[in-house]
Write a protein that holds these residues in place. Sequence first.
Motif, PDB file in Angstrom:
ATOM      1  N   ILE A   7      43.564  36.268  29.100  1.00  0.00           N
ATOM      2  CA  ILE A   7      42.370  35.786  29.794  1.00  0.00           C
ATOM      3  C   ILE A   7      42.208  36.600  31.072  1.00  0.00           C
ATOM      4  O   ILE A   7      42.932  36.409  32.045  1.00  0.00           O
ATOM      5  CB  ILE A   7      42.459  34.269  30.145  1.00  0.00           C
ATOM      6  N   GLY A   9      40.388  40.708  31.995  1.00  0.00           N
ATOM      7  CA  GLY A   9      40.625  42.128  31.739  1.00  0.00           C
ATOM      8  C   GLY A   9      40.651  42.912  33.040  1.00  0.00           C
ATOM      9  O   GLY A   9      39.874  43.850  33.241  1.00  0.00           O
ATOM     10  N   ALA A  11      43.585  44.392  36.272  1.00  0.00           N
ATOM     11  CA  ALA A  11      44.789  45.228  36.302  1.00  0.00           C
ATOM     12  C   ALA A  11      45.910  44.622  35.460  1.00  0.00           C
ATOM     13  O   ALA A  11      46.467  45.280  34.564  1.00  0.00           O
ATOM     14  CB  ALA A  11      45.242  45.401  37.746  1.00  0.00           C
ATOM     15  N   GLY A  44      41.555  50.648  47.135  1.00  0.00           N
ATOM     16  CA  GLY A  44      41.885  51.806  47.974  1.00  0.00           C
ATOM     17  C   GLY A  44      40.666  52.592  48.395  1.00  0.00           C
ATOM     18  O   GLY A  44      40.695  53.821  48.370  1.00  0.00           O
ATOM     19  N   VAL A 129      36.210  32.434  29.855  1.00  0.00           N
ATOM     20  CA  VAL A 129      37.045  31.373  29.273  1.00  0.00           C
ATOM     21  C   VAL A 129      36.961  30.144  30.172  1.00  0.00           C
ATOM     22  O   VAL A 129      37.116  30.242  31.394  1.00  0.00           O
ATOM     23  CB  VAL A 129      38.509  31.860  29.108  1.00  0.00           C
ATOM     24  N   GLY A 159      43.125  36.752  37.809  1.00  0.00           N
ATOM     25  CA  GLY A 159      42.955  37.184  39.191  1.00  0.00           C
ATOM     26  C   GLY A 159      42.677  36.005  40.107  1.00  0.00           C
ATOM     27  O   GLY A 159      42.630  34.849  39.667  1.00  0.00           O
ATOM     28  N   ASN A 171      38.049  30.452  38.192  1.00  0.00           N
ATOM     29  CA  ASN A 171      38.446  29.234  37.477  1.00  0.00           C
ATOM     30  C   ASN A 171      39.835  29.301  36.836  1.00  0.00           C
ATOM     31  O   ASN A 171      40.281  28.334  36.223  1.00  0.00           O
ATOM     32  CB  ASN A 171      37.379  28.828  36.428  1.00  0.00           C
ATOM     33  N   ILE A 175      42.012  26.124  35.335  1.00  0.00           N
ATOM     34  CA  ILE A 175      42.549  26.060  33.962  1.00  0.00           C
ATOM     35  C   ILE A 175      44.052  25.766  34.018  1.00  0.00           C
ATOM     36  O   ILE A 175      44.572  24.930  33.276  1.00  0.00           O
ATOM     37  CB  ILE A 175      42.264  27.385  33.206  1.00  0.00           C
ATOM     38  N   GLY A 375      49.774  38.499  37.953  1.00  0.00           N
ATOM     39  CA  GLY A 375      48.956  39.054  39.041  1.00  0.00           C
ATOM     40  C   GLY A 375      48.696  38.078  40.172  1.00  0.00           C
ATOM     41  O   GLY A 375      49.566  37.323  40.606  1.00  0.00           O
ATOM     42  N   TYR A 387      50.827  47.507  47.057  1.00  0.00           N
ATOM     43  CA  TYR A 387      51.758  46.434  46.667  1.00  0.00           C
ATOM     44  C   TYR A 387      51.114  45.397  45.748  1.00  0.00           C
ATOM     45  O   TYR A 387      51.784  44.814  44.898  1.00  0.00           O
ATOM     46  CB  TYR A 387      52.330  45.750  47.924  1.00  0.00           C
ATOM     47  N   ASN A 388      49.817  45.163  45.905  1.00  0.00           N
ATOM     48  CA  ASN A 388      49.184  44.137  45.074  1.00  0.00           C
ATOM     49  C   ASN A 388      48.911  44.645  43.665  1.00  0.00           C
ATOM     50  O   ASN A 388      49.099  43.917  42.699  1.00  0.00           O
ATOM     51  CB  ASN A 388      47.924  43.609  45.764  1.00  0.00           C
ATOM     52  N   ALA A 392      50.462  43.245  40.226  1.00  0.00           N
ATOM     53  CA  ALA A 392      49.631  42.932  39.060  1.00  0.00           C
ATOM     54  C   ALA A 392      50.145  43.694  37.829  1.00  0.00           C
ATOM     55  O   ALA A 392      50.329  43.116  36.757  1.00  0.00           O
ATOM     56  CB  ALA A 392      48.170  43.306  39.334  1.00  0.00           C
TER      57      ALA A 392
HETATM   58  C1  LIG Z   1      38.163  45.746  47.968  1.00  0.00           C
HETATM   59  C2  LIG Z   1      39.567  45.662  47.403  1.00  0.00           C
HETATM   60  C3  LIG Z   1      40.416  46.733  47.574  1.00  0.00           C
HETATM   61  C4  LIG Z   1      41.726  46.656  47.080  1.00  0.00           C
HETATM   62  N1  LIG Z   1      42.534  47.753  47.219  1.00  0.00           N
HETATM   63  C5  LIG Z   1      43.792  47.692  46.740  1.00  0.00           C
HETATM   64  C6  LIG Z   1      44.650  48.841  46.805  1.00  0.00           C
HETATM   65  O1  LIG Z   1      44.248  49.944  47.195  1.00  0.00           O
HETATM   66  N2  LIG Z   1      45.925  48.695  46.376  1.00  0.00           N
HETATM   67  C7  LIG Z   1      46.411  47.525  45.856  1.00  0.00           C
HETATM   68  O2  LIG Z   1      47.583  47.459  45.503  1.00  0.00           O
HETATM   69  N3  LIG Z   1      45.620  46.445  45.754  1.00  0.00           N
HETATM   70  C8  LIG Z   1      44.333  46.504  46.151  1.00  0.00           C
HETATM   71  N4  LIG Z   1      43.512  45.415  46.013  1.00  0.00           N
HETATM   72  C9  LIG Z   1      44.070  44.195  45.367  1.00  0.00           C
HETATM   73  C10 LIG Z   1      44.119  44.338  43.842  1.00  0.00           C
HETATM   74  O3  LIG Z   1      42.890  44.865  43.370  1.00  0.00           O
HETATM   75  C11 LIG Z   1      44.393  42.988  43.163  1.00  0.00           C
HETATM   76  O4  LIG Z   1      45.522  42.393  43.743  1.00  0.00           O
HETATM   77  C12 LIG Z   1      44.616  43.161  41.666  1.00  0.00           C
HETATM   78  O5  LIG Z   1      43.469  43.724  41.066  1.00  0.00           O
HETATM   79  C13 LIG Z   1      44.915  41.810  41.010  1.00  0.00           C
HETATM   80  O6  LIG Z   1      45.036  41.996  39.627  1.00  0.00           O
HETATM   81  P1  LIG Z   1      44.797  40.787  38.636  1.00  0.00           P
HETATM   82  O7  LIG Z   1      44.972  41.320  37.275  1.00  0.00           O
HETATM   83  O8  LIG Z   1      45.612  39.642  39.046  1.00  0.00           O
HETATM   84  O9  LIG Z   1      43.289  40.348  38.864  1.00  0.00           O
HETATM   85  P2  LIG Z   1      41.934  41.173  38.756  1.00  0.00           P
HETATM   86  O10 LIG Z   1      42.182  42.623  38.837  1.00  0.00           O
HETATM   87  O11 LIG Z   1      41.022  40.534  39.723  1.00  0.00           O
HETATM   88  O12 LIG Z   1      41.444  40.870  37.279  1.00  0.00           O
HETATM   89  C14 LIG Z   1      41.063  39.589  36.842  1.00  0.00           C
HETATM   90  C15 LIG Z   1      40.009  39.746  35.761  1.00  0.00           C
HETATM   91  O13 LIG Z   1      39.818  38.508  35.106  1.00  0.00           O
HETATM   92  C16 LIG Z   1      38.441  38.265  34.897  1.00  0.00           C
HETATM   93  N5  LIG Z   1      38.297  36.811  34.802  1.00  0.00           N
HETATM   94  C17 LIG Z   1      38.488  35.900  35.784  1.00  0.00           C
HETATM   95  N6  LIG Z   1      38.363  34.655  35.283  1.00  0.00           N
HETATM   96  C18 LIG Z   1      38.088  34.793  33.973  1.00  0.00           C
HETATM   97  C19 LIG Z   1      37.851  33.849  32.943  1.00  0.00           C
HETATM   98  N7  LIG Z   1      37.911  32.534  33.156  1.00  0.00           N
HETATM   99  N8  LIG Z   1      37.551  34.310  31.694  1.00  0.00           N
HETATM  100  C20 LIG Z   1      37.515  35.648  31.436  1.00  0.00           C
HETATM  101  N9  LIG Z   1      37.742  36.583  32.406  1.00  0.00           N
HETATM  102  C21 LIG Z   1      38.037  36.151  33.653  1.00  0.00           C
HETATM  103  C22 LIG Z   1      37.818  38.892  36.132  1.00  0.00           C
HETATM  104  O14 LIG Z   1      36.435  39.189  35.927  1.00  0.00           O
HETATM  105  C23 LIG Z   1      38.663  40.141  36.321  1.00  0.00           C
HETATM  106  O15 LIG Z   1      38.158  41.239  35.589  1.00  0.00           O
HETATM  107  C24 LIG Z   1      42.192  45.473  46.448  1.00  0.00           C
HETATM  108  C25 LIG Z   1      41.321  44.397  46.278  1.00  0.00           C
HETATM  109  C26 LIG Z   1      40.014  44.480  46.742  1.00  0.00           C
HETATM  110  C27 LIG Z   1      39.081  43.302  46.542  1.00  0.00           C
END
Ligand SMILES: Cc1cc2nc3c(=O)[nH]c(=O)nc-3n(C[C@H](O)[C@H](O)[C@H](O)COP(=O)(O)OP(=O)(O)OC[C@H]3O[C@@H](n4cnc5c(N)ncnc54)[C@H](O)[C@@H]3O)c2cc1C
Length: 405
Positions: A7, A9, A11, A44, A129, A159, A171, A175, A375, A387-388, A392
């Motif tokens: 759930i 797509g 990082a 970044g 979802v 995320g 959400n 969930i 993540g 680091y984030n 992830a």
């Molecule tokens: C402006 C900005 C700059 C950043 N720069 C950096 C950086 O340079 N280096 C670094 O390490 N970190 C950086 N970060 C942080 C990093 O991007 C996040 O920590 C990381 O992307 C988190 O990964 P994730 O997979 O948990 O969530 P996300 O990458 O946010 O992916 C979650 C995905 O789930 C989808 N989604 C959410 N809910 C649902 C649902 N219910 N059903 C279906 N799909 C859903 C979303 O649309 C999204 O595509 C940055 C963040 C931002 C906002």
Amino acid sequence: MKKVGIIGGGASGLIAALYAKKNGADVTVFERKDRVGKKILVTGNGRCNFTNAYMKPECYYTDDVSFVERVLENYSSKDLCMFFTSLGLLIKDKNGYFYPACEQASAVLDVIRSAINETDINIRTDSLVTEVKAADTGFTVKTEGGETFSFDSVIMSCGGKAGLPAKENANGYDILKTLGHTVTKLYPALTQIKCEGANFKALSGVRDECELYLFKDEELIMKQAGEVLFTDYGLSGIVSFQVSHCVAQCLDEKKNVTIVLNLLPGFEREDLKNFVMSKLLLHENQTVESFFTGFLNKKLNIEIIKMCGLKPSALVRDCDKEAIIDAVLYMQEFTVKAVGVNGFDKSQVTGGGVLISELTDNLESVLHKGLYITGELVDVDGICGGYNLQWAFSTGAIAGKNASL
Ligand SMILES: Cc1cc2nc3c(=O)[nH]c(=O)nc-3n(C[C@H](O)[C@H](O)[C@H](O)COP(=O)(O)OP(=O)(O)OC[C@H]3O[C@@H](n4cnc5c(N)ncnc54)[C@H](O)[C@@H]3O)c2cc1C
């Protein structure tokens, strides 16, 4: 063949999909947006700093440092670089900060998408979802469109709230709560700090390499070095970002939060004082404003002169010399009060999330076998510097490998 539903797509979800597929699973990714990985593109400043050579648990806010350490050992910065290299990405090491060589975040997403396209991973975009339920065996996943799917394992990679427009609800937390998980209080982290105690409008746009000291009531709780950027409402720049999670938490606890900036780091106080005293002997016919030339950015000089009760247009010879010395020394202890942080829409990461104690080292829920959480949803957030994304990618890779076993 194991059926794995992912759930989100982003990082963590995309890397999870690739590792689950590598283990032979039947993989479906649900993404609410029209394309996967959109957030990666803005990371970044569009260059995607995806990891860091200095990968220590202290670079993360967490309740359990050893958990973070184990996860990052299990899938390290080196593992991530090898993974991207295997996808054909040339990586650039900029003083320990890792980027794609072209410094375009789109390259990172493109190699991931190409790798996915070479498989039969089922990507369902525009698929929000709304419900995940534990069934007798496995899980059912419901989308906003009313479709229902069954999986042996589900990886929650939705995320956090960071970077989302206020109207867009994160959400994933809801969930997980319906599945019995505990979500801690959520804070905007890596964001700007709203302050009082200086004329910020006059200082807006000024940058300075400084040391930042963060006090909770009287107690020094954090120190950072790096660039501060003054905005018309407070402080931005890397040093402010790094402490913003802590500021939000302290303010939430109704504590007084004071920020002291040493705007002239690297100068001994005594040396600075001696320099001002000898300058006073030679330049007492100057205005106070001219006398301060060269210490800091002009706008900061003028603000500090005023904050210290001096008049920029007054002649040095007519001023109390101690007041001039104190004003210069104040540059090393420029003090403001933090009164808030910017919201989730402006923040780069979410502080807080699902309790670590409810997860195994494989990111599997202790409440539901076969449910994985990755993540930003997990109660771990990193400082600036890759680091984030490393968190992830590490959690996604580990969850993907294990969910498919
Ligand atoms: C402006 C900005 C700059 C950043 N720069 C950096 C950086 O340079 N280096 C670094 O390490 N970190 C950086 N970060 C942080 C990093 O991007 C996040 O920590 C990381 O992307 C988190 O990964 P994730 O997979 O948990 O969530 P996300 O990458 O946010 O992916 C979650 C995905 O789930 C989808 N989604 C959410 N809910 C649902 C649902 N219910 N059903 C279906 N799909 C859903 C979303 O649309 C999204 O595509 C940055 C963040 C931002 C906002």
